[in-house]
Structures are given as structure tokens and as C-alpha cells.
Design an enzyme around this catalytic site. Structure first.
Site, PDB file in Angstrom:
ATOM      1  N   SER A 174      76.358  55.584  12.016  1.00 27.74           N
ATOM      2  CA  SER A 174      76.285  54.145  11.811  1.00 27.74           C
ATOM      3  C   SER A 174      74.850  53.680  11.995  1.00 27.74           C
ATOM      4  O   SER A 174      74.101  54.250  12.790  1.00 27.74           O
ATOM      5  CB  SER A 174      77.184  53.423  12.821  1.00 27.74           C
ATOM      6  OG  SER A 174      77.039  52.032  12.701  1.00 27.74           O
ATOM      7  N   ASP A 233      85.258  52.884  10.443  1.00 33.49           N
ATOM      8  CA  ASP A 233      85.374  51.877   9.388  1.00 33.49           C
ATOM      9  C   ASP A 233      86.494  50.936   9.791  1.00 33.49           C
ATOM     10  O   ASP A 233      87.554  51.386  10.230  1.00 33.49           O
ATOM     11  CB  ASP A 233      85.665  52.508   8.020  1.00 33.49           C
ATOM     12  CG  ASP A 233      85.324  51.539   6.902  1.00 33.49           C
ATOM     13  OD1 ASP A 233      84.140  51.180   6.764  1.00 33.49           O
ATOM     14  OD2 ASP A 233      86.236  51.096   6.174  1.00 33.49           O
ATOM     15  N   ASP A 244      86.876  37.601  14.922  1.00 30.97           N
ATOM     16  CA  ASP A 244      87.504  37.436  16.239  1.00 30.97           C
ATOM     17  C   ASP A 244      88.011  36.012  16.518  1.00 30.97           C
ATOM     18  O   ASP A 244      89.102  35.854  17.079  1.00 30.97           O
ATOM     19  CB  ASP A 244      86.525  37.847  17.353  1.00 30.97           C
ATOM     20  CG  ASP A 244      86.479  39.360  17.548  1.00 30.97           C
ATOM     21  OD1 ASP A 244      87.396  40.051  17.082  1.00 30.97           O
ATOM     22  OD2 ASP A 244      85.517  39.833  18.169  1.00 30.97           O
TER      23      ASP A 244
HETATM   24  P1  IMP Z   1      82.384  48.024   8.428  1.00 34.74           P
HETATM   25  O1  IMP Z   1      81.085  48.023   9.179  1.00 34.74           O
HETATM   26  O2  IMP Z   1      82.285  48.325   6.986  1.00 34.74           O
HETATM   27  O3  IMP Z   1      83.412  48.877   9.115  1.00 34.74           O
HETATM   28  O4  IMP Z   1      82.898  46.526   8.465  1.00 34.74           O
HETATM   29  C1  IMP Z   1      83.683  46.061   9.470  1.00 34.74           C
HETATM   30  C2  IMP Z   1      83.875  44.567   9.301  1.00 34.74           C
HETATM   31  O5  IMP Z   1      85.229  44.258   9.683  1.00 34.74           O
HETATM   32  C3  IMP Z   1      83.008  43.797  10.248  1.00 34.74           C
HETATM   33  O6  IMP Z   1      81.863  43.339   9.606  1.00 34.74           O
HETATM   34  C4  IMP Z   1      83.908  42.643  10.672  1.00 34.74           C
HETATM   35  O7  IMP Z   1      83.841  41.674   9.712  1.00 34.74           O
HETATM   36  C5  IMP Z   1      85.293  43.175  10.572  1.00 34.74           C
HETATM   37  N1  IMP Z   1      85.754  43.633  11.875  1.00 34.74           N
HETATM   38  C6  IMP Z   1      85.969  44.925  12.239  1.00 34.74           C
HETATM   39  N2  IMP Z   1      86.349  44.993  13.516  1.00 34.74           N
HETATM   40  C7  IMP Z   1      86.355  43.731  13.979  1.00 34.74           C
HETATM   41  C8  IMP Z   1      86.649  43.172  15.257  1.00 34.74           C
HETATM   42  O8  IMP Z   1      86.942  43.845  16.253  1.00 34.74           O
HETATM   43  N3  IMP Z   1      86.541  41.829  15.342  1.00 34.74           N
HETATM   44  C9  IMP Z   1      86.192  41.046  14.304  1.00 34.74           C
HETATM   45  N4  IMP Z   1      85.891  41.519  13.106  1.00 34.74           N
HETATM   46  C10 IMP Z   1      85.972  42.855  12.932  1.00 34.74           C
END
Ligand code: IMP
Length: 211
Positions: free
Chosen positions: A14, A75, A163
Site C-alpha cells: 500500500s 482492499d 464512517d
Molecule cells: P481502497 O484503498 O481502494 O481499498 O479504498 C477503500 C475505500 O473504501 C476508502 O477510500 C474508503 O472510502 C472506503 N472505506 C474502506 N474502509 C473504510 C472504513 O473503515 N471506514 C470508512 N470508509 C472506508
């Protein structure tokens, strides 16, 4: 049976400092040298998967190949039942290039209103897929979910992303109102991590003297 991690160095696939910190904290008892993909300058693959698990796996594989070390990727996102699971794997993209989650939360409310979805039917769940990949192509993936209700207007300014509009089942506070430890005890990420730890990092391997 899942393959156990028995190395000394693990890549966190990441470039997101928050995710890297959270994962490093979780792995602290195992006395592993945790390096991030960002720190090593590894390229970020395009997220072309159709599911959280596919995207976590492709990020983990890409980092494991590039670094020739085991790599862990996450993810995650929010799925709204009445919107057929949207934004789902596009959760980050709904916030636009400015990463403005007020825009993303407003879009969810607008689309629910447009479909005439009653407040009690505003069900949603967060998903987190975690993949641990090795340079030989082996991969273990774990998926955690937390279900709850969407609330508008948003509540609280803790946490991140969606959140403030999510109240987990059995609770009165939104994730945006909860203290971080309360959220971390029940979140989708905690559920996926518990599975990963049990399968690939058995407690017997933990260093009790690590702080
Ligand atoms: P990734 O980095 O492609 O996995 O995107 C994950 C996205 O999902 C984040 O930018 C948030 O918008 C949303 N997300 C994932 N986990 C959470 C959480 O625990 N709280 C709020 N939003 C979340």
C-alpha cells in the site's frame, strides 16, 4: 490448510500511510520487519478486479513479485444494499480526484432518495479483503464484513471515508462518532485481520517480548 508466514520481512502493498500504520501495529507482536510498497518505490498496479478479494490479491501479487518477498494487501469499501452494492469496489473513486467523502456520502443519499428508499431500508455493509501473497505465486485471502444502517445527515468527525454515515448493528453511534478502539474492535478490517492472524500468523509464533 493455509500457508503460514515464516519469514522475517513482510511488504505491506500500500502507498496509503494510514493503512500501513494500521497493519504494522497489528503485526507488532510478531516481530516482523514491515516495509511498505511506497517506501520501496514499488509500482501500484491498476485495480482491475471485479471483487474486493480480486483487487487485494492482485495488489499483493504485484508487490510480492516486484520485491521478491511476501506481501500483504488490503482492499475495502462500502456496499449499499438498495444501490445494488454500490459504491462497492468503487468506494474510493466516488470521492473523486479530491478524495472528498462529503461528495461521496452526498451521492449515496441522493441516489437513495431518487429510489425512494425508506430510512429503515438504508442497509449497508463494509467489506475488507486481505491478501497475503508469496513470490512463488501462492496467495491466501480473507474477507471481513460489518453490517449496519446508513444515517443522514452524517454524524461525527472521527474515522475516515464513509464512517460518519454508518451505524453498525447493535450500536447507537456511527463509526464517525466512536472512539477508534471501539471501531477497531468490530470493523470489517478487524474481522479480516483476525482470520489472517489465526491462519497465517499463529499466536505460538508471536514474540511475547516485542512491544
Ligand atoms: P481502497 O484503498 O481502494 O481499498 O479504498 C477503500 C475505500 O473504501 C476508502 O477510500 C474508503 O472510502 C472506503 N472505506 C474502506 N474502509 C473504510 C472504513 O473503515 N471506514 C470508512 N470508509 C472506508
Amino acid at each position: 490448510m493455509a500457508r503460514r508466514f515464516d519469514g522475517s520481512t513482510l511488504i505491506v502493498a500500500s502507498h496509503n500511510a494510514g493503512k500501513v500504520r494500521e497493519i504494522s501495529d497489528l503485526l507488532r507482536p510478531f516481530a516482523i520487519d514491515v516495509r511498505s510498497a511506497g517506501e520501496l518505490g514499488l509500482p501500484e498496479p491498476e485495480e482491475t478486479g471485479q471483487t474486493f478479494a480480486e483487487n487485494a490479491a492482485l495488489k499483493a501479487h504485484a508487490a510480492a513479485q516486484a520485491a521478491q518477498l511476501p506481501a500483504l494487501a488490503d482492499d475495502s469499501g462500502l456496499c449499499v444494499m438498495a444501490l445494488d452494492g454500490a459504491p462497492g469496489i468503487y468506494s474510493a473513486r466516488w470521492a473523486g480526484p479530491e478524495k472528498d467523502f462529503d461528495v461521496a456520502m452526498a451521492r449515496i443519499e441522493r441516489e437513495l432518495d431518487a429510489r425512494g428508499t425508506a430510512e429503515k431500508d438504508r442497509r449497508a455493509y463494509f467489506v475488507c479483503a486481505l491478501s497475503l501473497a508469496w513470490p512463488d505465486g501462492h496467495c491466501e485471502t480473507f474477507v471481513g464484513e460489518v453490517h449496519g444502517q446508513l444515517v443522514f445527515p452524517k454524524r461525527g468527525d472521527r474515522g475516515f471515508g464513509y464512517d460518519p454515515v454508518f451505524v453498525p448493528d447493535g450500536h447507537k453511534l456511527s463509526f464517525g462518532e466512536m472512539v477508534p478502539d471501539a471501531k477497531h474492535a468490530i470493523s470489517h478490517r478487524a474481522v479480516a485481520f483476525a482470520q489472517l492472524i489465526a491462519a497465517c500468523f499463529p499466536q505460538a509464533d508471536a514474540d511475547p517480548h516485542a512491544s
